[in-house]
Design an enzyme around this catalytic site. Structure first.
Site, mmCIF file in Angstrom:
data_model
loop_
_atom_site.group_PDB
_atom_site.id
_atom_site.type_symbol
_atom_site.label_atom_id
_atom_site.label_comp_id
_atom_site.label_asym_id
_atom_site.label_seq_id
_atom_site.Cartn_x
_atom_site.Cartn_y
_atom_site.Cartn_z
ATOM 1 C CB SER A 135 44.258 41.734 49.791
ATOM 2 O OG SER A 135 43.349 42.023 48.741
ATOM 3 C CE1 TYR A 148 44.018 36.500 48.278
ATOM 4 C CE2 TYR A 148 42.407 38.196 47.716
ATOM 5 C CZ TYR A 148 43.724 37.808 47.913
ATOM 6 O OH TYR A 148 44.746 38.723 47.764
#
Length: 252
Positions: A135, A148
């Protein structure tokens, strides 16, 4: 026919990648927790799809499932570590500690477990490709990204270190790093079922779609044998880089 193993195949990127690869004549092994969705894909694709039901946080279940593969499917050509999640967007001092643990167990522990179990047969055959779904959160910090983003930074570095370990082999490793992507369950999961809050994230934005990521996955795996794409970062045109935040002193 190439054999691809995709984790988290029951929604979003995983389902789109599954569909794209089957259309391209791949045999797909798809993993997920939701058996009813796995059954639906099996009914749709028949012999082209082989379901494996397990939770990525359960190491014993992963080993049992992968060891149960028939010999005809044991030589995986393409491993796509897609399964992962974000939980919450609170600042670090207000977050739920169990949310952190779940992200670490899924995004890191689950990913490395599947990789470690699949990689030896790739090395034995001197053939294969691992594509990890990272990501842009692993590249750029943002408020609430805390653990995250940390897990996705791990995935990026793990991918690069795999390349270093596999020097001298013909095995490829790629970290695919999407930005803002809609038409997935990502934000619904992050906001724990708050559909309205999740929808606001994508409102009035031409975001990247799961089908776009699936096209990129197929392109990555179709590169010539001598070409490895180490990292590929993907954003919608609507998304770009923000100025660095500066907190000014209050004037009394």
């Amino acid at each position: 026919m190439k054999i691809a193993l995709i984790t988290g195949v029951t929604a979003g990127f995983g389902e789109a990648i599954c569909r794209k690869l089957i259309q391209a004549n791949y045999q797909v092994i798809g993993t997920g927790r939701r058996t009813e969705r796995l059954d639906k894909l099996k009914n749709e694709f028949g012999e082209s799809f082989y379901p494996l039901a397990f939770d990525l946080r359960d190491t014993a279940a992963i080993e049992k499932a992968l060891n149960s593969l028939p010999k005809s499917l044991s030589a995986v050509d393409l491993l796509i570590n897609n399964a992962g999640l974000a939980l919450g967007l609170e600042p670090a001092h207000k977050t739920n500690l169990n949310d952190w643990y779940q992200m670490i167990d899924t995004n890191i522990k689950g990913l490395v477990t599947v990789t470690r179990l699949i990689l030896p047969q790739m090395v034995d055959r001197n053939s294969g490709h691992i594509i990890n779904l990272g990501s842009i959160a692993g590249n750029y910090p943002y408020p609430g990204g805390n653990v995250y983003g940390g897990t996705k930074a791990f995935v990026k570095q793990f991918s690069l270190n795999l390349r270093a370990d596999l020097a001298g082999t013909a095995i490829k490793v790629t970290n695919l790093e999407p930005g803002l992507c809609g038409d997935t369950e990502f934000s619904n999961v992050r906001f724990k079922g708050d559909v309205q809050k999740a929808a606001k994230v994508y409102e009035h934005i031409d975001y990247v779609k799961p089908e776009d990521i699936a096209e990129i996955v197929l392109w990555l795996n179709n590169q010539p044998p001598h070409v490895n794409i180490n990292r590929i970062e993907v954003m919608p045109v609507a998304q770009t880089f923000s100025p660095l935040a500066v907190a000014k002193k209050s004037i009394v």
